[in-house]
Scaffold this active site. Structure first.
Site, mmCIF file in Angstrom:
data_model
loop_
_atom_site.group_PDB
_atom_site.id
_atom_site.type_symbol
_atom_site.label_atom_id
_atom_site.label_comp_id
_atom_site.label_asym_id
_atom_site.label_seq_id
_atom_site.Cartn_x
_atom_site.Cartn_y
_atom_site.Cartn_z
ATOM 1 N N LYS A 211 0.829 -1.210 0.000
ATOM 2 C CA LYS A 211 0.000 0.000 0.000
ATOM 3 C C LYS A 211 0.863 1.259 0.000
ATOM 4 C CE LYS A 211 -2.684 0.449 3.718
ATOM 5 N NZ LYS A 211 -2.612 1.808 4.275
ATOM 6 N N ARG B 223 2.907 5.892 -3.314
ATOM 7 C CA ARG B 223 4.033 6.722 -3.768
ATOM 8 C C ARG B 223 4.231 6.592 -5.268
ATOM 9 N NH1 ARG B 223 4.295 5.619 1.445
ATOM 10 N NH2 ARG B 223 5.683 6.741 2.883
ATOM 11 N N GLY C 145 -4.549 7.997 5.610
ATOM 12 C CA GLY C 145 -3.644 9.002 6.162
ATOM 13 C C GLY C 145 -2.486 9.275 5.210
ATOM 14 N N ASP D 52 2.427 -0.958 11.947
ATOM 15 C CA ASP D 52 1.132 -1.495 11.491
ATOM 16 C C ASP D 52 0.899 -2.934 11.945
ATOM 17 O OD1 ASP D 52 0.506 0.888 10.292
ATOM 18 O OD2 ASP D 52 1.274 0.309 8.327
ATOM 19 N N LYS E 6 -4.002 6.185 14.715
ATOM 20 C CA LYS E 6 -4.098 5.499 13.414
ATOM 21 C C LYS E 6 -5.572 5.527 12.960
ATOM 22 C CE LYS E 6 0.187 4.634 12.745
ATOM 23 N NZ LYS E 6 0.855 5.343 11.648
ATOM 24 N N ARG F 49 -5.753 2.118 18.083
ATOM 25 C CA ARG F 49 -5.453 0.684 17.974
ATOM 26 C C ARG F 49 -4.984 0.067 19.283
ATOM 27 N NH1 ARG F 49 -2.804 0.622 11.913
ATOM 28 N NH2 ARG F 49 -4.811 0.646 10.827
ATOM 29 N N ARG G 289 -7.129 -3.118 10.036
ATOM 30 C CA ARG G 289 -6.155 -4.015 10.669
ATOM 31 C C ARG G 289 -6.738 -4.695 11.912
ATOM 32 N NH1 ARG G 289 -2.148 -3.502 7.217
ATOM 33 N NH2 ARG G 289 -1.586 -1.407 6.540
HETATM 34 C C1 S3P Z 1 2.687 4.767 6.085
HETATM 35 C C2 S3P Z 1 3.368 5.051 7.225
HETATM 36 C C3 S3P Z 1 2.976 4.575 8.548
HETATM 37 C C4 S3P Z 1 1.895 3.500 8.501
HETATM 38 C C5 S3P Z 1 0.870 3.724 7.458
HETATM 39 C C6 S3P Z 1 1.496 3.915 6.090
HETATM 40 C C7 S3P Z 1 3.196 5.317 4.818
HETATM 41 O O1 S3P Z 1 2.541 5.678 9.264
HETATM 42 O O2 S3P Z 1 1.260 3.384 9.750
HETATM 43 O O3 S3P Z 1 -0.022 2.618 7.399
HETATM 44 O O4 S3P Z 1 2.784 4.851 3.754
HETATM 45 O O5 S3P Z 1 4.027 6.240 4.869
HETATM 46 P P1 S3P Z 1 3.603 6.659 9.975
HETATM 47 O O6 S3P Z 1 4.996 6.244 9.598
HETATM 48 O O7 S3P Z 1 3.303 7.994 9.432
HETATM 49 O O8 S3P Z 1 3.346 6.474 11.439
#
Ligand code: S3P
Length: 459
Positions: free
Chosen positions: A40, A45, A120, A340, A367, A371, A413
């Site tokens: 993901k 990205r 997020g 995660d 999150k 969680r 999750r």
């Molecule tokens: C992610 C970074 C993580 C992760 C999220 C995906 C990413 O969060 O929990 O599921 O793709 O950059 P953080 O590193 O910001 O805590």
């Protein structure tokens, strides 16, 4: 004729409106080979960075689910042409995407609010990109996303010169962004967050001068790797990252399998008394393999086979088997490497000899849901001896779960962790809100069902 699976009774999968209730039963043997969905983080990205590159790129094995829709929706709303091909024109995969990079100045002002859904990563990375655009945009998301802290990105992006306003004194989405002429900053991250550093790095591509980012600990480095391969001026030295103004070349990406999705089956295999599972094509970038390191430290029988480089990332097949687990402590710099997977590691703690402690993990509270309380409530409801701490959990390895009813709390999750717990529990488990798995792993329930039926056939 297909045998009726012992774990999964389809007629007990009830759906009403958007709500799904899933029944899971103990399975005597767990065996099979699984190919997880595309990662993901890398998928988001690959789409976003190629959107501002100077030409077309080809992305295959993109992640599945609502989070994929979120990043595609946001980039398309900014005028980026993205076409889906199924099968892929060169027949290399069942499906692929062509991202027609608009170039650094090619994005257009969106007509309406950009909807990042539950993601997020989409929200924070897109906002980093919008901070540099000479137009107004508004980004929002679902109820969970609208409650998550955005001040962590608003502060550095504002320091760089963007104007950003949001609810709760500019701490919460929706965020309204009027991009500006950005200037470089030297920034110390208050949390080891890959979303935060990536947001700043993307803005830094457009800023005058060289931006430096100091991290408190290593978090996933997919943005750094991809940007370097796209020709960006990105240097990493220890925990410091420097990013200079850059124009990106398009990059073809074959996204590796998601270790965070693979982890469900790996933990299931390690905790189950009669199991062997092989997960193929898993991304094993060292900033993501904390879950394997912690499990191995607990005595897990895990092997990596066919370790190979694929583009920017390392990929392997992971074989996990029933293990005699012992308790462990997880904290400090390990936390961002397992962020995660902590709900799953709490589940592993239930099957380990001794007391497992998870600390320094208060980030889990912000999150997709809280969680820490979701995991504690869920596992306690299935018979676990687990206690909540402000920054983590303490789990007594009782070696058995009874099963029971639990809620996903709308968090993908948590829904899947509880389902894996249900596989091992002696009695029946019901996961309410099981539809949440569709955010990152829409095939999860079908994979569970096929694993259960094939395991039954071969046992
Ligand atoms: C992610 C970074 C993580 C992760 C999220 C995906 C990413 O969060 O929990 O599921 O793709 O950059 P953080 O590193 O910001 O805590």
């Amino acid at each position: 004729m297909r045998q009726r699976p012992s774990v999964f009774i389809p007629q007990e999968r009830t759906k009403q409106d958007d709500h799904m209730r899933q029944v899971i039963r103990h399975i005597a043997r767990l065996e099979g080979t699984i190919v997880p969905p595309g990662d993901k983080s890398i998928s988001q990205r690959a789409v976003l960075l190629n959107s501002i590159a100077t030409g077309p790129a080809h992305v295959s094995n993109l992640c599945e689910g609502d989070d994929r829709s979120s990043i595609l929706r946001c980039t398309r709303a900014l005028g980026v042409r993205i076409s889906r091909h199924s099968p892929c024109p060169d027949n290399s995969s069942d499906e692929c995407f062509h991202v027609h990079g608009a170039g650094p100045d090619g994005l257009t002002e969106p007509e309406t609010v950009l909807n990042a859904g539950n993601s997020g990563t989409a929200m924070r990375l897109v906002t980093g990109m919008l901070a540099a655009q000479p137009f107004l945009s508004v980004v929002s998301g679902d109820r969970s996303l609208r409650s998550r802290p955005m001040d962590r990105i608003v502060e550095p992006l504002t320091q760089m010169g963007a104007q950003i306003m949001g609810r709760g004194k500019d701490t919460l989405a929706p965020l309204a962004i009027r991009g500006g002429d950005l200037k470089a900053i030297d920034y110390r991250l208050p949390v080891a967050s890959a979303q935060l550093k990536s947001s700043i790095m993307i803005a830094a591509l457009y800023a005058e001068g060289r931006t430096t980012i100091d991290q408190p600990a290593v978090s996933r480095d997919h943005t750094e790797r991809m940007l370097r391969s796209m020709g960006a001026d990105v240097e990493t030295e220890g925990l410091r990252i420097a990013v200079g103004p850059s124009v990106l070349s398009p990059l073809d990406v074959r996204v590796p399998g998601d270790i965070s999705a693979a982890a469900f089956w790996i933990v299931a295999a390690c905790c189950h008394p009669n199991a062997r599972i092989r997960v193929e094509g898993v991304g094993v970038n060292s900033t993501r393999t904390g879950v394997l390191d912690v499990l191995k430290d607990m005595g897990a029988r895990i092997k990596l086979e066919n370790v190979r480089e694929d583009g920017e990332e390392l990929v392997a097949d992971v074989v996990a088997e029933s293990s005699d687990l012992r308790a462990t402590e997880i904290g400090g710099d390990m936390v961002p490497r397992v962020i995660d997977e902590l709900p799953l590691l709490a589940l592993a703690g239930c099957f380990a000899r001794g007391t497992t402690v998870i600390r320094d993990a208060s980030e889990l509270r912000v999150k997709e849901s809280d969680r820490i309380s979701g995991t504690v409530r869920g596992l306690a409801g299935l018979g676990a001896e687990i206690e909540e701490r402000p920054d983590g959990m303490v789990i007594d390895g009782v070696g058995v779960l009874t099963g029971g009813e639990c809620q996903s709390g709308g968090d993908h999750r948590i829904a899947m962790t509880m389902a894996i717990a249900g596989l091992m529990a002696t009695g029946q488990t019901v996961v309410e809100g099981a539809e949440a798995a569709g955010v990152s792993y829409p095939q999860f329930w079908d994979t569970l069902e096929s694993l259960a039926s094939s395991s039954r056939v071969s046992s």
